[in-house]
Design a protein around this motif. Structure first.
Motif, PDB file in Angstrom:
ATOM      1  N   ALA A 273       5.152  -6.062   1.227  1.00  0.00           N
ATOM      2  CA  ALA A 273       4.016  -5.210   0.872  1.00  0.00           C
ATOM      3  C   ALA A 273       4.538  -3.781   0.779  1.00  0.00           C
ATOM      4  O   ALA A 273       5.451  -3.403   1.512  1.00  0.00           O
ATOM      5  CB  ALA A 273       2.918  -5.287   1.924  1.00  0.00           C
ATOM      6  N   THR A 274       3.953  -2.993  -0.142  1.00  0.00           N
ATOM      7  CA  THR A 274       4.389  -1.608  -0.301  1.00  0.00           C
ATOM      8  C   THR A 274       3.168  -0.706  -0.408  1.00  0.00           C
ATOM      9  O   THR A 274       2.294  -0.935  -1.248  1.00  0.00           O
ATOM     10  CB  THR A 274       5.285  -1.452  -1.548  1.00  0.00           C
TER      11      THR A 274
ATOM     12  N   SER B  91      -1.589 -11.196   8.091  1.00  0.00           N
ATOM     13  CA  SER B  91      -1.965 -11.419   6.691  1.00  0.00           C
ATOM     14  C   SER B  91      -1.881 -10.127   5.881  1.00  0.00           C
ATOM     15  O   SER B  91      -1.882  -9.022   6.437  1.00  0.00           O
ATOM     16  CB  SER B  91      -3.392 -11.970   6.615  1.00  0.00           C
ATOM     17  N   TYR B  92      -1.831 -10.294   4.581  1.00  0.00           N
ATOM     18  CA  TYR B  92      -1.864  -9.137   3.692  1.00  0.00           C
ATOM     19  C   TYR B  92      -3.189  -8.383   3.886  1.00  0.00           C
ATOM     20  O   TYR B  92      -3.213  -7.148   3.866  1.00  0.00           O
ATOM     21  CB  TYR B  92      -1.691  -9.586   2.239  1.00  0.00           C
TER      22      TYR B  92
ATOM     23  N   PHE C 242       1.327  -3.647  -5.599  1.00  0.00           N
ATOM     24  CA  PHE C 242       1.275  -5.097  -5.385  1.00  0.00           C
ATOM     25  C   PHE C 242       2.513  -5.776  -5.960  1.00  0.00           C
ATOM     26  O   PHE C 242       3.104  -5.325  -6.931  1.00  0.00           O
ATOM     27  CB  PHE C 242      -0.013  -5.698  -5.952  1.00  0.00           C
ATOM     28  N   HIS C 243       2.880  -6.906  -5.329  1.00  0.00           N
ATOM     29  CA  HIS C 243       4.082  -7.645  -5.712  1.00  0.00           C
ATOM     30  C   HIS C 243       3.788  -8.944  -6.450  1.00  0.00           C
ATOM     31  O   HIS C 243       4.714  -9.558  -6.981  1.00  0.00           O
ATOM     32  CB  HIS C 243       4.945  -7.906  -4.476  1.00  0.00           C
TER      33      HIS C 243
ATOM     34  N   GLN D 127      -1.700 -10.523  -4.394  1.00  0.00           N
ATOM     35  CA  GLN D 127      -1.818  -9.206  -3.762  1.00  0.00           C
ATOM     36  C   GLN D 127      -2.680  -8.276  -4.605  1.00  0.00           C
ATOM     37  O   GLN D 127      -3.475  -7.508  -4.058  1.00  0.00           O
ATOM     38  CB  GLN D 127      -0.438  -8.579  -3.544  1.00  0.00           C
ATOM     39  N   GLU D 128      -2.530  -8.335  -5.916  1.00  0.00           N
ATOM     40  CA  GLU D 128      -3.342  -7.494  -6.797  1.00  0.00           C
ATOM     41  C   GLU D 128      -4.821  -7.791  -6.599  1.00  0.00           C
ATOM     42  O   GLU D 128      -5.634  -6.874  -6.403  1.00  0.00           O
ATOM     43  CB  GLU D 128      -2.948  -7.710  -8.255  1.00  0.00           C
ATOM     44  N   LYS D 129      -5.165  -9.043  -6.639  1.00  0.00           N
ATOM     45  CA  LYS D 129      -6.562  -9.469  -6.462  1.00  0.00           C
ATOM     46  C   LYS D 129      -7.100  -9.040  -5.089  1.00  0.00           C
ATOM     47  O   LYS D 129      -8.193  -8.495  -4.975  1.00  0.00           O
ATOM     48  CB  LYS D 129      -6.635 -10.994  -6.615  1.00  0.00           C
TER      49      LYS D 129
END
Length: 155
Positions: free
Chosen positions: A3-4, A64-65, A98-99, A103-105
């Motif tokens: 994650a960034t 979790s993310y 997002f990677h 992650q984007e969603k």
């Protein structure tokens, strides 16, 4: 998993995330700009387009993310454009890089939820973008607080 996040001065952001159970490692650097291999001095000119970011490697079975996003939202002011406290400039912008599609969603849903909940009194200006090349910051920036016996940024 990786994650960034950009949430102001990367020293403080790294310090917050590195203490979380399930976070394997952190490193600070630059992302989202146009210059390959920028230096800190170049990023500070506001001409490279990079954000100061922390790249987090984590174990999704332990954290979790979504949990990382919650820490992200609670660790800075996502309504302040290109500024966190006294730090000003585009490198201090609020950003989620997002990677993958999941992650984007998740990032968009999290941002929308925070807006709907009214968690913040002003509109959220956090940018959500595909992760680009990560450029590791100079060694003296890595684990800065730990190396220098500092507890937090002095704002």
């Amino acid at each position: 998993m990786k994650a960034t996040f950009g949430a102001g001065c990367f020293w403080g952001v790294e310090a917050v995330f590195k203490e979380l159970e399930g976070v394997i490692s952190t490193q600070v650097g630059y992302m989202g700009g146009t210059l390959a291999h920028p230096t800190y001095e170049q990023v500070c000119t506001n001409e490279t387009g990079h954000a100061e970011v922390v790249e987090i490697k984590y174990n999704p079975l332990r954290i979790s993310y979504e949990d990382l996003l919650e820490v992200f939202w609670n660790s800075h002011n996502p309504t302040s454009l290109n500024r966190q406290g006294e730090d000003r400039g585009s490198q201090y912008r609020s950003a989620i890089f997002f990677h993958d599609a999941e992650q984007e969603k998740t990032a968009h849903a999290s941002k929308e939820k925070k807006g709907v909940e009214g968690t913040f009194k002003k509109p959220i200006v956090t940018e959500i973008s595909r992760a680009s090349e990560f450029y590791r910051a100079e060694e003296y920036h890595q684990n800065y607080f730990e190396k220098n016996g500092v507890a937090a940024c002095s704002i």
